[in-house]
Motif scaffolding. Structure first.
Motif, short mmCIF file in Angstrom:
data_model
loop_
_atom_site.label_atom_id
_atom_site.label_comp_id
_atom_site.label_asym_id
_atom_site.label_seq_id
_atom_site.Cartn_x
_atom_site.Cartn_y
_atom_site.Cartn_z
N ARG A 148 3.14 9.79 -9.83
CA ARG A 148 2.37 10.08 -11.05
C ARG A 148 1.77 11.48 -10.99
O ARG A 148 1.76 12.20 -11.99
CB ARG A 148 1.27 9.03 -11.22
CG ARG A 148 1.74 7.71 -11.76
CD ARG A 148 0.59 6.91 -12.32
NE ARG A 148 -0.41 6.64 -11.29
CZ ARG A 148 -0.45 5.52 -10.57
NH1 ARG A 148 0.47 4.59 -10.75
NH2 ARG A 148 -1.40 5.34 -9.67
N GLU A 149 1.27 11.87 -9.81
CA GLU A 149 0.68 13.20 -9.69
C GLU A 149 1.74 14.28 -9.85
O GLU A 149 1.52 15.29 -10.51
CB GLU A 149 -0.01 13.33 -8.32
CG GLU A 149 -0.69 14.66 -8.09
CD GLU A 149 -1.84 14.93 -9.05
OE1 GLU A 149 -2.28 16.09 -9.15
OE2 GLU A 149 -2.31 13.97 -9.70
N ARG A 188 3.72 5.56 -5.58
CA ARG A 188 3.60 5.58 -7.03
C ARG A 188 2.55 6.59 -7.48
O ARG A 188 2.73 7.29 -8.48
CB ARG A 188 3.26 4.17 -7.53
CG ARG A 188 3.48 3.97 -9.02
CD ARG A 188 3.26 2.53 -9.42
NE ARG A 188 4.23 1.64 -8.80
CZ ARG A 188 3.91 0.68 -7.96
NH1 ARG A 188 2.66 0.48 -7.61
NH2 ARG A 188 4.84 -0.10 -7.45
N ALA A 189 1.44 6.66 -6.74
CA ALA A 189 0.40 7.64 -7.08
C ALA A 189 0.92 9.06 -6.90
O ALA A 189 0.64 9.94 -7.73
CB ALA A 189 -0.84 7.40 -6.21
N GLU A 190 1.68 9.29 -5.83
CA GLU A 190 2.27 10.61 -5.63
C GLU A 190 3.24 10.96 -6.74
O GLU A 190 3.28 12.11 -7.21
CB GLU A 190 2.97 10.66 -4.27
CG GLU A 190 2.02 10.58 -3.07
CD GLU A 190 2.76 10.51 -1.75
OE1 GLU A 190 4.01 10.39 -1.80
OE2 GLU A 190 2.11 10.57 -0.70
N ILE A 226 2.09 1.71 -3.48
CA ILE A 226 1.03 2.23 -4.34
C ILE A 226 0.84 3.72 -4.10
O ILE A 226 0.69 4.52 -5.04
CB ILE A 226 -0.28 1.46 -4.10
CG1 ILE A 226 -0.15 0.01 -4.59
CG2 ILE A 226 -1.46 2.14 -4.78
CD1 ILE A 226 -1.33 -0.86 -4.25
N THR A 227 0.87 4.12 -2.81
CA THR A 227 0.72 5.53 -2.49
C THR A 227 1.87 6.35 -3.05
O THR A 227 1.66 7.42 -3.64
CB THR A 227 0.65 5.71 -0.96
OG1 THR A 227 -0.45 4.94 -0.45
CG2 THR A 227 0.45 7.17 -0.59
N ARG A 278 2.50 14.46 -13.45
CA ARG A 278 1.44 15.14 -14.19
C ARG A 278 1.53 16.65 -14.02
O ARG A 278 1.40 17.41 -14.98
CB ARG A 278 0.08 14.65 -13.72
CG ARG A 278 -1.09 15.19 -14.55
CD ARG A 278 -2.41 14.97 -13.86
NE ARG A 278 -2.49 15.74 -12.63
CZ ARG A 278 -2.78 17.05 -12.61
NH1 ARG A 278 -2.97 17.71 -13.73
NH2 ARG A 278 -2.85 17.68 -11.45
N GLN A 323 0.83 -1.20 0.00
CA GLN A 323 0.00 0.00 0.00
C GLN A 323 0.86 1.26 0.00
O GLN A 323 0.55 2.24 -0.68
CB GLN A 323 -0.92 0.00 1.23
CG GLN A 323 -1.91 1.14 1.27
CD GLN A 323 -2.87 1.09 0.09
OE1 GLN A 323 -3.29 0.02 -0.33
NE2 GLN A 323 -3.21 2.25 -0.45
#
Length: 341
Positions: free
Chosen positions: A125-126, A121-123, A118-119, A129, A115
């Motif tokens: 990606r953001e 990785r999401a950070e 995943i967090t 972006r 988890q």
């Protein structure tokens, strides 16, 4: 093997102690408890292969004696079951329970780590972006500001003081662009396509209003899959930004050719533009002529981002010098299902 041999010794001792139960002295009664404790600890601490098979084989002497002499054999078998098999089974159950708890704890730890990944990785990606959006929009706008300041610097009805102010504005815009590119170079990796990118016609109109000479061919206005259309707009915007920064005054030609299966976009401009009327570079502005490879290609910020975006759509991308012109060419398959996603 040693674990199994220890169980054999315990089983043998309990069966021998079960012989001749007619006269059972106190020390033999206590011996049952003494043998039950190591049997439990054996099952709790000392695993070995084929445990149940070995345990069943150890009961064979008691079974055979029961068939030969029921009174003697039943005592031996009962002694084995009560003083060895049952304590050992209880210990084995506790061992398996502890292993299950340990496995559950490891699973929870693994899920927590997953988890966290995943967090993170999401950070990432953001952050990617946001960096891509800043580079794609703000970098383009800064290049147009520098171009407009350069045109203002050439205006004949301006005083020398205003002309110097325009030159300083142009130099400041170029410096800000370089700093932006350095910052984005640290933050940015290949990220997702920005869903809010301007339409290609809007990008071209903004460049023309800024003073760029832009010629378009093949803009028929037919709709394309959304993702393909956004990618085409991104390619045009990034190419115009590079041309405005590295070859101001050069004519930029944009060609769009569509077939039933793909769309091909070609943007080219002169590497050495006829810009004798353009001002000389102000400090920090850089060269007015496009070099063999624009800095975006070297730093991996602009053209590398275009290549990544096109490859995500299974397309091809090419950017290089051809004679006296710099050409950006991309071919993107017209997959409407992919575009819808």
């Amino acid at each position: 093997m040693r674990n199994g041999a220890a169980l054999v010794l315990l089983a043998g001792a309990t069966q021998i102690n079960g012989l001749f139960l007619d006269d059972l002295p106190l020390w033999r009664q206590v011996l049952y408890l003494v043998l039950a404790v190591p049997a439990y600890l054996h099952g709790r601490r000392l695993p070995f292969p084929h445990e149940w098979t070995v345990l069943a084989a150890l009961a064979a002497p008691g079974v055979v004696l029961t068939l030969v002499d029921f009174s003697v054999g039943s005592g031996v078998l009962a002694s084995f079951v009560l003083a060895c098999a049952l304590p050992w089974s209880a210990g084995r159950f506790r061992r398996q329970q502890a292993e299950l708890l340990t496995a559950s704890a490891e699973r929870v730890t693994h899920l927590e780590q997953e988890q966290r990944l995943i967090t993170e990785r999401a950070e990432l990606r953001e952050r990617t972006r946001i960096a891509a959006d800043i580079h794609d929009s703000l970098g383009h706008d800064l290049a147009l500001i520098a171009l407009r300041a350069g045109a203002l610097e050439l205006a004949g009805d301006l005083s020398e003081r205003h002309r110097q102010a325009a030159a300083e504005l142009r130099a400041s815009a170029a410096t800000a662009t370089d700093r932006l590119r350095n910052t984005i170079g640290v933050l940015r990796r290949a990220g997702p396509i920005d869903p809010h990118i301007e339409h290609v016609t809007t990008v071209v109109d903004n460049a023309r209003r800024a003073g760029m000479i832009v010629t378009t061919q093949g803009f028929d206005g037919d709709p394309m899959p959304p993702l393909v259309e956004r990618t085409v707009s991104y390619i045009v915007r990034e190419s115009l930004t590079n041309a405005a920064r590295h070859a101001p005054g050069a004519e930029v030609v944009i060609r769009v050719r569509r077939t039933a299966t793909l769309v091909e976009v070609t943007i080219d401009n002169q590497r050495s533009a006829s810009i004798g009327a353009m001002p000389s570079p102000a400090p920090g502005m850089g060269h007015n002529h496009l070099s063999d490879s624009p800095p975006d290609a070297a730093t991996g910020v602009g053209l590398a981002g275009l290549r990544d975006r096109v490859h995500l759509l299974d397309g091809t991308f090419h950017a290089d010098s051809e004679n006296d012109r710099f050409v950006v060419r991309a071919q993107i398959p017209l997959d409407r299902n992919r575009g819808s996603r």
